[in-house]
Design an enzyme around this catalytic site. Structure first.
Site, PDB file in Angstrom:
ATOM      1  N   SER A   1      68.117  75.994  26.881  1.00 32.11           N
ATOM      2  CA  SER A   1      69.050  75.640  25.921  1.00 32.11           C
ATOM      3  C   SER A   1      68.831  75.406  24.717  1.00 32.11           C
ATOM      4  O   SER A   1      67.197  76.282  24.592  1.00 32.11           O
ATOM      5  CB  SER A   1      70.280  74.595  26.458  1.00 32.11           C
ATOM      6  OG  SER A   1      71.420  75.029  25.520  1.00 32.11           O
TER       7      SER A   1
ATOM      8  N   ASP B   1      73.516  80.658  28.548  1.00 33.92           N
ATOM      9  CA  ASP B   1      72.410  79.227  28.661  1.00 33.92           C
ATOM     10  C   ASP B   1      72.266  78.539  30.126  1.00 33.92           C
ATOM     11  O   ASP B   1      73.037  78.894  30.876  1.00 33.92           O
ATOM     12  CB  ASP B   1      73.538  78.466  28.341  1.00 33.92           C
ATOM     13  CG  ASP B   1      73.225  76.605  28.152  1.00 33.92           C
ATOM     14  OD1 ASP B   1      72.238  76.581  28.395  1.00 33.92           O
ATOM     15  OD2 ASP B   1      73.949  76.736  26.457  1.00 33.92           O
TER      16      ASP B   1
END
Length: 325
Positions: free
Chosen positions: A24, A139
């Site tokens: 991320s 993510d």
């Protein structure tokens, strides 16, 4: 921003990474570091307002699978920092993403750098998924928020992990009163900012325009505590973005604890960030300092880990002296 402080302080102590893995936002900071542009990014991101951040997120009411596609942000990275293939970088790198269809983690180690970063940072419900073969990537924090296992697989001897979630759950304020601007000038400023953010498909449609305004206000409400004191607050239900981001924080915190219990890093750093809101870039400098402090709090453990490997470079390392204010 705390990741930046960690990297800066470790560099001052003579610790340069041989392998970098990121999930991320960790993959974003890694990308900036690997292209030699971390300091430029640090200055640039601190200069942005929340409205400008939303602009770079490329919010779109017609986006599928999320509300933004971050096209402008990725274009900025490519234009300013280049877009080398991961296999051509000067050290091993992997960005962690999640295969949305199979529920497994994917280690992106080949192809254009910013394509991999974009997939790794696709927060569910916020940024649109990225196509990957016959599947879609989102993510990596859904499966491996602190990718110790990836570093180990790539051959790391000493792993320093950074967990941004440990101080968020249960401590971050959830506020919904974003309706108390300081004065008329502030109101006019916010109205002009909202007009700049209005996507093309909503410019001529009052319904879409109103929907987008509600969405933008929801993001702003979740992003930071806007212009009203705690004494004026009354208990109110959290906004949509607050619920979504708090749920993701809780999930990532629990997953991180589970993953690290099975395969811990040699040194874990836990920046204390619970008081800083999502997209609250006015606190970027504070977050960077906290990243540096997180390193200093763990100096004894860092020194021990290096000494155990026969590396005495940390033998005389001492914490930085806090500035006098």
């Amino acid at each position: 921003m705390a990741h930046i402080g960690v990297i800066q302080r470790l560099g001052e102590l003579g610790i340069q990474p041989d392998i970098i893995c990121g999930t991320s936002i960790g993959s974003v900071i890694a990308g900036c570091y690997l292209t030699g542009k971390l300091e430029h990014f640090t200055d640039w991101i601190q200069s942005l307002s929340t409205t400008q951040v939303l602009h770079y997120m490329s919010v779109s009411l017609t986006a599928t699978g999320g509300v933004a596609h971050a096209t402008r942000l990725i274009e900025f990275f490519i234009n300013e920092y280049g877009n080398p293939d991961i296999e051509d970088l000067n050290m091993p790198f992997a960005a962690v993403a999640t295969d949305l269809m199979r529920g497994r983690e994917v280690w992106l180690q080949r192809g254009p750098l910013w394509d991999a970063v974009r997939a790794s940072m696709a927060i569910p419900g916020i940024l649109t998924p990225v196509a990957f073969g016959n599947s879609w990537l989102v993510d990596g924090g859904l499966v491996n928020p602190v990718p110790v296992s990836v570093c180990r697989a790539l051959g790391a001897d000493i792993i320093i992990g950074v967990d941004l979630n440990s101080d968020l759950v249960g401590r971050q304020k959830v506020l919904t009163d974003a309706k108390a601007p300081a004065n008329e000038e502030t109101i006019e400023e916010e109205e002009s900012e909202d007009e700049e953010l209005l996507p093309e498909e909503a410019e001529d449609d009052p319904f879409l325009g109103a929907a987008f305004s509600r969405f933008a206000n929801s993001i702003k409400e979740a992003a930071s505590n806007f212009r009203s004191s705690d004494t004026e607050k009354k208990p109110e239900p959290p906004g949509t973005m607050s619920v979504m981001m708090s749920a993701i924080n809780i999930m990532q915190d629990r997953i991180t604890r589970s993953r690290l219990a099975g395969e811990p890093a040699d040194i874990m750093l836990w920046p204390r960030l619970g008081h800083i809101g999502l997209l609250e870039f006015s606190s970027a400098a504070e977050a960077i300092v906290e990243g540096r402090d997180a390193v200093d709090r763990m100096l004894p453990a860092i020194r021990h880990a290096f000494m155990s490997e026969g590396d005495d470079r940390m033998l005389n390392a001492i914490p930085q002296t806090p500035p006098i204010t």
